[in-house]
Write an enzyme that holds these catalytic residues in place. Structure first.
Site, PDB file in Angstrom:
ATOM      1  N   SER A   1       0.729  -1.239  -0.005  1.00 33.34           N
ATOM      2  CA  SER A   1      -0.079  -0.134  -0.031  1.00 33.34           C
ATOM      3  C   SER A   1       0.933   1.250  -0.142  1.00 33.34           C
ATOM      4  O   SER A   1       1.739   1.519  -0.785  1.00 33.34           O
ATOM      5  CB  SER A   1      -1.038   0.071   1.279  1.00 33.34           C
ATOM      6  OG  SER A   1      -1.981   0.911   0.978  1.00 33.34           O
TER       7      SER A   1
ATOM      8  N   ASP B   1     -10.114  -3.128  -5.534  1.00 31.98           N
ATOM      9  CA  ASP B   1      -9.354  -2.163  -4.885  1.00 31.98           C
ATOM     10  C   ASP B   1      -8.988  -0.834  -5.863  1.00 31.98           C
ATOM     11  O   ASP B   1      -8.818  -1.130  -6.883  1.00 31.98           O
ATOM     12  CB  ASP B   1      -8.029  -2.719  -4.575  1.00 31.98           C
ATOM     13  CG  ASP B   1      -7.074  -1.732  -3.792  1.00 31.98           C
ATOM     14  OD1 ASP B   1      -7.294  -0.523  -3.594  1.00 31.98           O
ATOM     15  OD2 ASP B   1      -5.872  -2.357  -3.271  1.00 31.98           O
TER      16      ASP B   1
ATOM     17  N   HIS C   1      -8.482  -4.584  -0.748  1.00 31.32           N
ATOM     18  CA  HIS C   1      -7.284  -3.894  -0.185  1.00 31.32           C
ATOM     19  C   HIS C   1      -6.993  -4.567   1.241  1.00 31.32           C
ATOM     20  O   HIS C   1      -7.743  -4.861   1.900  1.00 31.32           O
ATOM     21  CB  HIS C   1      -7.197  -2.641  -0.128  1.00 31.32           C
ATOM     22  CG  HIS C   1      -5.960  -1.828   0.164  1.00 31.32           C
ATOM     23  ND1 HIS C   1      -5.298  -1.527  -0.798  1.00 31.32           N
ATOM     24  CD2 HIS C   1      -5.476  -1.093   1.279  1.00 31.32           C
ATOM     25  CE1 HIS C   1      -4.177  -0.797  -0.455  1.00 31.32           C
ATOM     26  NE2 HIS C   1      -4.332  -0.455   0.978  1.00 31.32           N
TER      27      HIS C   1
END
Length: 303
Positions: free
Chosen positions: A152, A244, A274
């Site tokens: 991320s 996502d 995610h």
């Protein structure tokens, strides 16, 4: 209101429900301290014991940047792994990804170093980037090849420091592994529209994190997709989640790296959302995705 895109795999749906239960309905209005407390509690709920014989040691780089070193019982690789945690540049710590780091180190048979970089909004761009860069330079100075890994926001930082290493002629990076990374997509097309209200992360969330981070638009190392030239980067593993808004960042970066002649392995976890790394003990898809990540890192650590 459009239908919210949702996976069908029971395990990942159960994971999402468990995560949602940590946050009240008005969580978006809470201050940063409260957001971090909720996130820390969530991470603790998904903790797992380290592989047997794993030795952990905390220390500082440059006298101020906290790091944690993980040494497996059978550390057979000279390569060092460098892990940069996610959390939107706002949450996360050495503790939040402790189990993930321990398992990666064990799977690769290599020592891993994780970093507790400075967080926004107290510390905006380039504080987090500079902390990660300082740790990378320290590891390279130790004389071992390094595999840089991030998820991320950590995937953003990982890609950015690898780009800077290329730009400054630093040698010794054996590979990079980017897990559902945010790399600077435009927020108004592709998965940012298709997955605008995806479970676990919305496009509005991505916009908020970028605003808090305050990286200028022309800071290429903060937005790796905006780099004009991606030649000369190391072998790369990229894995994205289908559900996502960041999905197309992963797709686009993988495609551009391939066009630049870089060796790329790309996966898209078709049922994942995610933050699926944390679901590896609840979801078959997450389990398989994590196994693929471990395998890629192990191969990079043993070129």
């Amino acid at each position: 209101m459009t239908d919210r895109p949702m996976p069908t795999e029971a395990g990942i749906l159960a994971f999402h429900k468990r995560c949602e239960d940590f946050y009240p309905a008005d969580a978006v209005d809470a201050d940063i301290t409260q957001q971090r407390a909720w996130y820390d509690a969530l991470c603790a709920a998904f903790d797992a014991p380290a592989p047997e014989g794993m030795v952990k040691r905390d220390g500082l780089v440059a006298g101020r940047i906290p790091v944690r070193r993980y040494r497996p019982a059978e550390a057979t690789r000279e390569t060092r792994l460098f892990y940069i945690h996610g959390g939107g540049f706002v949450v996360g710590s050495l503790e939040s990804h402790d189990a993930i780091c321990a398992e990666l180190a064990g799977a690769a048979g290599a020592e891993l170093v994780s970093v507790d970089y400075r967080l926004s909004p107290e510390h905006v761009w380039p504080a987090a980037f500079d902390d990660c860069w300082a740790v990378l330079v320290e590891l390279l100075l130790e004389g071992h090849p390094v595999v840089v890994i991030g998820d991320s926001a950590g995937g953003n930082l990982a890609a950015g420091i690898v780009l800077k290493a290329r730009d400054e002629g630093l040698r010794g990076i054996a590979g990079q592994a980017l897990v559902y990374p945010g790399l600077g997509g435009d927020l108004v097309s592709g998965s940012y529209v298709e997955m605008v209200e995806a479970p676990g992360l919305s496009t509005a969330d991505v916009a908020y994190y970028r605003e808090v981070y305050r990286a200028p638009e022309d800071a290429v190392h903060a937005f790796p997709l905006r780099a004009e030239n991606l030649a000369g980067l190391p072998p790369t593993f990229i894995t994205g989640a289908h559900f996502d808004p960041l999905r197309d960042d992963a797709r686009a970066y993988a495609a551009r790296l391939i066009l630049a002649g870089i060796s790329v392995e790309y996966r898209e976890e078709r049922q994942m959302i995610h933050a699926w790394l944390r679901a590896r003990f609840m979801s078959e898809g997450a389990k398989n995705g994590f196994a693929a990540l471990c395998d890629a890192v192990r191969r990079m650590a043993n070129p």
